[in-house]
Design a protein around this motif. Structure first.
Motif, PDB file in Angstrom:
ATOM      1  N   TYR A 118      63.735   9.309  69.078  1.00  0.00           N
ATOM      2  CA  TYR A 118      63.713   8.035  68.352  1.00  0.00           C
ATOM      3  C   TYR A 118      63.519   8.266  66.854  1.00  0.00           C
ATOM      4  O   TYR A 118      64.188   7.627  66.026  1.00  0.00           O
ATOM      5  N   LEU A 119      62.609   9.170  66.500  1.00  0.00           N
ATOM      6  CA  LEU A 119      62.381   9.469  65.082  1.00  0.00           C
ATOM      7  C   LEU A 119      63.635  10.062  64.441  1.00  0.00           C
ATOM      8  O   LEU A 119      63.947   9.774  63.284  1.00  0.00           O
ATOM      9  N   ILE A 120      64.357  10.882  65.201  1.00  0.00           N
ATOM     10  CA  ILE A 120      65.607  11.446  64.684  1.00  0.00           C
ATOM     11  C   ILE A 120      66.637  10.345  64.470  1.00  0.00           C
ATOM     12  O   ILE A 120      67.355  10.319  63.462  1.00  0.00           O
ATOM     13  N   THR A 121      66.706   9.398  65.413  1.00  0.00           N
ATOM     14  CA  THR A 121      67.652   8.282  65.294  1.00  0.00           C
ATOM     15  C   THR A 121      67.326   7.404  64.092  1.00  0.00           C
ATOM     16  O   THR A 121      68.217   6.958  63.363  1.00  0.00           O
ATOM     17  N   PRO A 131      68.586  19.337  57.132  1.00  0.00           N
ATOM     18  CA  PRO A 131      68.740  19.651  58.560  1.00  0.00           C
ATOM     19  C   PRO A 131      67.541  20.384  59.151  1.00  0.00           C
ATOM     20  O   PRO A 131      67.338  20.355  60.360  1.00  0.00           O
ATOM     21  N   ILE A 132      66.740  21.032  58.289  1.00  0.00           N
ATOM     22  CA  ILE A 132      65.576  21.755  58.788  1.00  0.00           C
ATOM     23  C   ILE A 132      64.606  20.812  59.492  1.00  0.00           C
ATOM     24  O   ILE A 132      63.922  21.192  60.449  1.00  0.00           O
ATOM     25  N   ARG A 133      64.563  19.573  59.025  1.00  0.00           N
ATOM     26  CA  ARG A 133      63.693  18.585  59.661  1.00  0.00           C
ATOM     27  C   ARG A 133      64.151  18.292  61.092  1.00  0.00           C
ATOM     28  O   ARG A 133      63.335  18.187  61.999  1.00  0.00           O
ATOM     29  N   LYS A 134      65.461  18.153  61.242  1.00  0.00           N
ATOM     30  CA  LYS A 134      66.006  17.858  62.561  1.00  0.00           C
ATOM     31  C   LYS A 134      65.708  18.991  63.534  1.00  0.00           C
ATOM     32  O   LYS A 134      65.281  18.756  64.665  1.00  0.00           O
ATOM     33  N   TRP A 135      65.933  20.228  63.098  1.00  0.00           N
ATOM     34  CA  TRP A 135      65.682  21.362  63.977  1.00  0.00           C
ATOM     35  C   TRP A 135      64.183  21.534  64.265  1.00  0.00           C
ATOM     36  O   TRP A 135      63.805  21.967  65.350  1.00  0.00           O
ATOM     37  N   PHE A 136      63.357  21.182  63.289  1.00  0.00           N
ATOM     38  CA  PHE A 136      61.912  21.233  63.504  1.00  0.00           C
ATOM     39  C   PHE A 136      61.492  20.241  64.584  1.00  0.00           C
ATOM     40  O   PHE A 136      60.680  20.562  65.466  1.00  0.00           O
ATOM     41  N   MET A 137      62.080  19.047  64.535  1.00  0.00           N
ATOM     42  CA  MET A 137      61.749  18.025  65.526  1.00  0.00           C
ATOM     43  C   MET A 137      62.230  18.445  66.919  1.00  0.00           C
ATOM     44  O   MET A 137      61.518  18.257  67.920  1.00  0.00           O
ATOM     45  N   TYR A 138      63.421  19.013  66.985  1.00  0.00           N
ATOM     46  CA  TYR A 138      63.915  19.488  68.282  1.00  0.00           C
ATOM     47  C   TYR A 138      63.057  20.630  68.825  1.00  0.00           C
ATOM     48  O   TYR A 138      62.826  20.719  70.042  1.00  0.00           O
TER      49      TYR A 138
END
Length: 228
Positions: A118-121, A131-138
């Motif tokens: 949800y936070l990514i969406t 993009p580092i944030r996205k990979w960190f969240m994953y």
């Protein structure tokens, strides 16, 4: 000569366990119903976060049902009452209690997946610049899921045979209790740290939005309640 144990005069906690569990389940049903309405009618979008939330809801519902079966068999009652009325109830109550623990562990992993997706969406295209944030969240989401999945065999291999977990009269050994204890300490610490991160991370999202300061503070405080 063995003396008969008198039933306890103290009230049991079974009703409180059921009340808390089903009240939380009712609140979750209402909130999830609202979420489905927003996705189906307003947003008309069925994203990964919703499906993970749906899986979490059913896992929590299953855990509540199993816990209710445990209460039915005596969870929350005093040992003296169970031994006086039905000695087998102790074994059955503990058995369902262990089942509920296993389901709850998986539900925690699914819940974190739903929140992080949800936070990514919410961040949308802004993640393309970072993009580092996205990979960190994953990484947070799936590392937590793997830990939850790994907790399951550690939970069920404490004793050999497994049913010695809830029936101490069975011959066997429980050499895996120390291993489970160490893993549980690490897992629960990771869960607590992840809750902290997921509660504070939205600050980095809302604080950069073009909104009045008091609204930003309100949103930050709203998400920060997850620390509690």
């Amino acid at each position: 000569m063995e003396t008969e144990k008198a039933p306890s005069s103290l009230p049991g906690l079974g009703l409180k366990i059921l009340s808390t569990g089903w009240a939380g389940c009712a609140m979750g049903t209402i909130m999830f119903g609202m979420r489905i309405y927003v996705n189906a009618v307003m947003a008309r979008k069925w994203d990964a976060a919703l499906w993970f939330a749906l899986a979490t809801y059913f896992a929590c519902l299953a855990a509540t049902v199993v816990m209710a079966l445990s209460v039915k068999n005596g969870l929350g009652d005093h040992m003296s009452d169970l031994e006086a009325w039905s000695p087998d109830s102790i074994r059955e109550a503990l058995r369902y209690r262990w089942y509920a623990s296993g389901v709850c562990i998986i539900s925690l992993g699914l819940a974190k997946l739903s929140i992080i997706n949800y936070l990514i969406t919410v961040q949308g295209d802004t993640l393309k610049a970072k993009p580092i944030r996205k990979w960190f969240m994953y990484f947070l989401a799936y590392s937590n899921l793997l830990l939850c999945i790994g907790m399951t065999p550690v939970l069920w291999t404490q004793c050999k045979p497994t049913n010695k977990l809830w029936d101490v009269s069975i011959k066997g050994q429980c050499s895996g209790r120390r291993r489970y204890q160490i893993y549980a300490y690490f897992w629960s610490s990771y869960e607590g740290a992840l809750d902290m991160v997921l509660s504070l991370y939205p600050i980095t999202i809302f604080w950069n939005l073009k909104l009045p300061t008091h609204i930003k503070i309100g949103l930050v405080l709203l998400f920060a309640t997850g620390i509690l």
